[in-house]
Structure formats: structure tokens, C-alpha cells
Write a protein that holds these residues in place. Structure first.
Motif, mmCIF file in Angstrom:
data_model
loop_
_atom_site.group_PDB
_atom_site.id
_atom_site.type_symbol
_atom_site.label_atom_id
_atom_site.label_comp_id
_atom_site.label_asym_id
_atom_site.label_seq_id
_atom_site.Cartn_x
_atom_site.Cartn_y
_atom_site.Cartn_z
ATOM 1 N N MET A 1 -16.047 -34.575 -7.347
ATOM 2 C CA MET A 1 -16.135 -33.289 -6.694
ATOM 3 C C MET A 1 -15.509 -32.194 -7.562
ATOM 4 N N LEU A 2 -14.352 -32.507 -8.159
ATOM 5 C CA LEU A 2 -13.707 -31.501 -8.994
ATOM 6 C C LEU A 2 -14.503 -31.232 -10.268
ATOM 7 N N SER A 3 -15.211 -32.243 -10.766
ATOM 8 C CA SER A 3 -15.997 -32.009 -11.977
ATOM 9 C C SER A 3 -17.171 -31.079 -11.691
ATOM 10 N N LEU A 4 -17.769 -31.195 -10.530
ATOM 11 C CA LEU A 4 -18.858 -30.301 -10.159
ATOM 12 C C LEU A 4 -18.349 -28.878 -9.963
ATOM 13 N N LEU A 5 -17.169 -28.746 -9.402
ATOM 14 C CA LEU A 5 -16.562 -27.429 -9.235
ATOM 15 C C LEU A 5 -16.223 -26.819 -10.599
ATOM 16 N N GLY A 6 -15.707 -27.629 -11.505
ATOM 17 C CA GLY A 6 -15.407 -27.147 -12.854
ATOM 18 C C GLY A 6 -16.657 -26.737 -13.601
ATOM 19 N N LEU A 7 -17.751 -27.482 -13.400
ATOM 20 C CA LEU A 7 -19.019 -27.137 -14.027
ATOM 21 C C LEU A 7 -19.538 -25.800 -13.498
ATOM 22 N N GLY A 8 -19.398 -25.579 -12.205
ATOM 23 C CA GLY A 8 -19.803 -24.296 -11.620
ATOM 24 C C GLY A 8 -18.964 -23.142 -12.127
ATOM 25 N N ILE A 9 -17.668 -23.370 -12.270
ATOM 26 C CA ILE A 9 -16.782 -22.333 -12.796
ATOM 27 C C ILE A 9 -17.141 -22.023 -14.250
ATOM 28 N N ALA A 10 -17.448 -23.062 -15.032
ATOM 29 C CA ALA A 10 -17.814 -22.856 -16.431
ATOM 30 C C ALA A 10 -19.112 -22.058 -16.547
ATOM 31 N N GLY A 11 -20.095 -22.397 -15.754
ATOM 32 C CA GLY A 11 -21.358 -21.668 -15.778
ATOM 33 C C GLY A 11 -21.195 -20.219 -15.358
ATOM 34 N N ALA A 12 -20.435 -19.995 -14.300
ATOM 35 C CA ALA A 12 -20.204 -18.623 -13.837
ATOM 36 C C ALA A 12 -19.422 -17.819 -14.864
ATOM 37 N N ALA A 13 -18.439 -18.437 -15.497
ATOM 38 C CA ALA A 13 -17.656 -17.734 -16.514
ATOM 39 C C ALA A 13 -18.515 -17.380 -17.720
ATOM 40 N N GLY A 14 -19.405 -18.273 -18.120
ATOM 41 C CA GLY A 14 -20.280 -18.004 -19.256
ATOM 42 C C GLY A 14 -21.250 -16.874 -18.976
ATOM 43 N N ILE A 15 -21.859 -16.899 -17.809
ATOM 44 C CA ILE A 15 -22.819 -15.849 -17.446
ATOM 45 C C ILE A 15 -22.120 -14.510 -17.263
ATOM 46 N N LEU A 16 -20.979 -14.524 -16.586
ATOM 47 C CA LEU A 16 -20.232 -13.284 -16.367
ATOM 48 C C LEU A 16 -19.725 -12.709 -17.693
ATOM 49 N N GLY A 17 -19.216 -13.566 -18.553
ATOM 50 C CA GLY A 17 -18.745 -13.102 -19.859
ATOM 51 C C GLY A 17 -19.856 -12.509 -20.695
ATOM 52 N N HIS A 18 -21.027 -13.133 -20.655
ATOM 53 C CA HIS A 18 -22.166 -12.634 -21.425
ATOM 54 C C HIS A 18 -22.612 -11.263 -20.926
ATOM 55 N N THR A 19 -22.810 -11.129 -19.621
ATOM 56 C CA THR A 19 -23.322 -9.861 -19.093
ATOM 57 C C THR A 19 -22.312 -8.724 -19.263
ATOM 58 N N ARG A 20 -21.040 -9.008 -19.029
ATOM 59 C CA ARG A 20 -20.024 -7.957 -19.176
ATOM 60 C C ARG A 20 -19.851 -7.534 -20.636
ATOM 61 N N ALA A 21 -19.851 -8.501 -21.544
ATOM 62 C CA ALA A 21 -19.675 -8.167 -22.958
ATOM 63 C C ALA A 21 -20.870 -7.382 -23.485
#
Length: 91
Positions: A1-21
Motif C-alpha cells: 500500500m505504501l509503495s503505491l502511495l509513493g508511486l503516486g507521490i512520485a508521479g504527481a511531483a514529476g508532473i507538477l515540477g515539469h509544468t511549474r518549471a
């Protein structure tokens, strides 16, 4: 369960970082000579990864999140620099 949550956080961080930058570089850094350097995206990605690494000590944030965030910021900065070189108004 925690690995799926970490994967979601990683994906959201990557997309958010890309769009903001990409938005920030395209709007704010348009008139600087910094965006003309070819290594600008790589440097921005490495700096973002270095800033994100201390957050990997949290139990739900894996190390891959910092790497994905850095890659997102790096690609966003590189594409934003390409956008900044386009003219604002078409003649």
C-alpha cells in the motif's frame, strides 16, 4: 500500500515540477541570457533533485520521487527555455 502511495507521490511531483518549471522559465526567465545555455535544463534538474533528496527521509516518500521530480523540473526548464526563444508576437 505504501509503495503505491509513493508511486503516486512520485508521479504527481514529476508532473507538477515539469509544468511549474516550464511556466516559470517561459514567463520569468525569457529575457535572461541564462536560458540560452544548452545545459540549463540539466542544471535545473540536478538542483531540483538535490533540493528534494532531504524529503526522502519521510517514510512515504521514496528516493525515486526525488529523481522523478528532478527529471520533471529539468525537462520543464529545457522546454520552457525553448518556449522563451520564440517571439511573443507574430508579425
Amino acid at each position: 500500500m505504501l509503495s503505491l502511495l509513493g508511486l503516486g507521490i512520485a508521479g504527481a511531483a514529476g508532473i507538477l515540477g515539469h509544468t511549474r518549471a516550464r511556466s516559470f522559465v517561459g514567463r520569468r526567465l525569457r529575457f535572461t541570457s541564462l536560458v540560452e545555455k544548452p545545459s540549463f535544463g540539466l542544471a535545473a534538474g540536478a538542483a531540483a533533485t538535490a533540493v528534494a533528496i532531504p524529503f526522502t527521509w519521510l517514510p512515504i516518500v521514496p528516493f525515486a520521487t526525488a529523481v522523478v521530480f528532478g527529471a520533471g523540473v529539468g525537462t520543464g526548464a529545457a522546454l520552457g527555455a525553448k518556449d522563451a526563444q520564440k517571439p511573443l508576437l507574430d508579425d
